[in-house]
Scaffold this active site. Structure first.
Site, PDB file in Angstrom:
ATOM      1  N   HIS A   1       0.836  -1.209   0.000  1.00 19.99           N
ATOM      2  CA  HIS A   1       0.000   0.000   0.000  1.00 19.99           C
ATOM      3  C   HIS A   1       0.872   1.261   0.000  1.00 19.99           C
ATOM      4  O   HIS A   1       0.568   2.234  -0.692  1.00 19.99           O
ATOM      5  CB  HIS A   1      -0.943   0.022   1.202  1.00 19.99           C
ATOM      6  CG  HIS A   1      -1.838  -1.181   1.274  1.00 19.99           C
ATOM      7  ND1 HIS A   1      -2.525  -1.534   2.399  1.00 19.99           N
ATOM      8  CD2 HIS A   1      -2.142  -2.129   0.336  1.00 19.99           C
ATOM      9  CE1 HIS A   1      -3.220  -2.644   2.164  1.00 19.99           C
ATOM     10  NE2 HIS A   1      -2.985  -3.027   0.921  1.00 19.99           N
TER      11      HIS A   1
ATOM     12  N   HIS B   1      -9.489  -1.854  -4.386  1.00 19.14           N
ATOM     13  CA  HIS B   1      -8.355  -2.231  -3.546  1.00 19.14           C
ATOM     14  C   HIS B   1      -7.430  -3.212  -4.268  1.00 19.14           C
ATOM     15  O   HIS B   1      -6.209  -3.180  -4.097  1.00 19.14           O
ATOM     16  CB  HIS B   1      -8.782  -2.812  -2.197  1.00 19.14           C
ATOM     17  CG  HIS B   1      -7.599  -2.996  -1.305  1.00 19.14           C
ATOM     18  ND1 HIS B   1      -7.049  -1.964  -0.582  1.00 19.14           N
ATOM     19  CD2 HIS B   1      -6.791  -4.073  -1.111  1.00 19.14           C
ATOM     20  CE1 HIS B   1      -5.965  -2.402   0.039  1.00 19.14           C
ATOM     21  NE2 HIS B   1      -5.786  -3.683  -0.266  1.00 19.14           N
TER      22      HIS B   1
ATOM     23  N   ASP C   1      -3.420  -2.854  -4.752  1.00 18.31           N
ATOM     24  CA  ASP C   1      -2.414  -3.894  -4.493  1.00 18.31           C
ATOM     25  C   ASP C   1      -1.549  -4.154  -5.730  1.00 18.31           C
ATOM     26  O   ASP C   1      -0.330  -4.297  -5.627  1.00 18.31           O
ATOM     27  CB  ASP C   1      -3.109  -5.210  -4.105  1.00 18.31           C
ATOM     28  CG  ASP C   1      -3.587  -5.214  -2.662  1.00 18.31           C
ATOM     29  OD1 ASP C   1      -3.103  -4.412  -1.849  1.00 18.31           O
ATOM     30  OD2 ASP C   1      -4.462  -6.054  -2.361  1.00 18.31           O
TER      31      ASP C   1
ATOM     32  N   HIS D   1      -1.484 -11.198  -4.583  1.00 21.60           N
ATOM     33  CA  HIS D   1      -0.069 -10.839  -4.417  1.00 21.60           C
ATOM     34  C   HIS D   1       0.879 -11.852  -5.030  1.00 21.60           C
ATOM     35  O   HIS D   1       1.887 -11.488  -5.625  1.00 21.60           O
ATOM     36  CB  HIS D   1       0.259 -10.659  -2.936  1.00 21.60           C
ATOM     37  CG  HIS D   1      -0.407  -9.466  -2.350  1.00 21.60           C
ATOM     38  ND1 HIS D   1      -0.201  -8.195  -2.843  1.00 21.60           N
ATOM     39  CD2 HIS D   1      -1.297  -9.335  -1.354  1.00 21.60           C
ATOM     40  CE1 HIS D   1      -0.931  -7.341  -2.155  1.00 21.60           C
ATOM     41  NE2 HIS D   1      -1.611  -8.005  -1.245  1.00 21.60           N
TER      42      HIS D   1
HETATM   43 ZN   LIG Z   1      -3.917  -4.610  -0.002  1.00 18.50          ZN
END
Ligand SMILES: [Zn+2]
Length: 303
Positions: free
Chosen positions: A77, A233, A237, A260
């Site tokens: 972030h 969001h 990311d 991720h």
């Molecule tokens: Zn995040």
């Protein structure tokens, strides 16, 4: 030519680590051209970890970096805020292994950067401009980058949950659009996963103050900041994870059901596929090899 940028002055804040629940001091400090983005652990003799794919550590629920015995976690972030606000060079000091989670979004980091102010340096920024598509698929998860004149992201998610079965959004990422549309979007988690995380000693600092928590039929928090806060969001990311290539990217990132692990695997792949990009000093620069082909195809340009 766009000049590299850093912060005008140092700035600090205190927050808590999502997983440890411990208090963390975070400081952002100006750095010279070419320094890049580096983390420094002030509790470990000032050892540093550069924010690049070369130092990727294990990926679980967030993105971590490590060099030798030094690690930093939950970097994405903060990195998203720095690169979207065109900060090329900064020293990030932490007295703990985790970047503070703040409110689960990048908005508090945007505020810190705005408060510190921005300083132009004398050295040109180098963009990584995509000239051929690059993609990775893992089952139904997919991520790709295509040539584009701007940095754009298209993200789509689908979950087996009544509130977010399917969400999709495309956005050209600029400093302004990031601040308005993406930075405030908070991380999210499912109530059924929270207990499992706690049993594994994770998310000890997690609360309704720093994550959207989804129950069986709705959110436990009072309100969402955007109707599609979840996919926003995911864009946040992805922008933060992509920062690990070490240059601002000019291209169209398209991701479906990624996370991720796939974002960071893709960041590694981008640097390996050297035929698929060029380093340029302005987003609209035509890379040398492509310029030659255009000139050959259009004779009056060749002179
Ligand atoms: Zn995040």
């Amino acid at each position: 030519m766009d000049a590299q940028r850093t912060l005008r002055r140092p700035i600090s804040c205190v927050g808590i680590g999502l997983h440890s629940g411990n208090k963390v001091q975070l400081s952002l400090k100006p750095a010279a051209a070419g320094f890049g983005i580096r983390f420094r652990r002030t509790d470990l003799g000032d050892l540093e970890v550069p924010a690049t794919v070369h130092h990727l550590a294990g990926i679980q629920l967030a993105t971590g970096l490590a060099r030798n015995e030094v690690s930093v976690e939950t970097v994405e972030h903060l990195l998203a805020a720095l690169v979207s606000m065109n900060i090329d060079n900064v020293l990030i000091e932490l007295n703990s292994p985790e970047v503070p989670i703040m409110d689960g979004s990048a908005a508090p980091f945007v505020y810190l950067i705005q408060e510190a102010g921005v300083k132009q340096l004398q050295t040109p920024r180098q963009y990584l401009k995509i000239v051929r598509p690059i993609s990775i698929s893992r089952g139904d998860k997919r991520i790709a980058l295509y040539p584009s004149d701007h940095f754009k992201v298209t993200y789509s998610v689908s979950y087996d949950h009544p509130l977010l079965r399917h969400q999709s959004r495309t956005l050209r990422i600029t400093e302004e659009s990031f601040i308005e549309e993406i930075a405030p979007a908070r991380t999210f988690t499912f109530l059924k996963d929270v207990e499992m995380l706690r049993q594994n000693g994770l998310a000890l600092g997690g609360s309704l103050e720093n994550a959207i928590v989804l129950g069986e039929t709705g959110v436990l928090n009072n309100a969402l900041r955007f109707e599609d806060e979840f996919v926003r969001h995911k864009i946040l990311d992805a922008v933060g994870d992509l920062a690990l290539v070490g240059h601002p990217v000019i291209g169209h990132l398209v991701a479906h059901r990624a996370g991720h692990a796939l974002h960071t695997e893709f960041a590694v792949r981008i640097l390996e596929e050297t035929h698929a990009w060029r380093l340029v000093e302005a987003p609209m620069d035509v890379p040398v090899a492509v310029a030659g082909r255009v000139a050959a195809a259009v004779p009056h340009l060749a002179s």
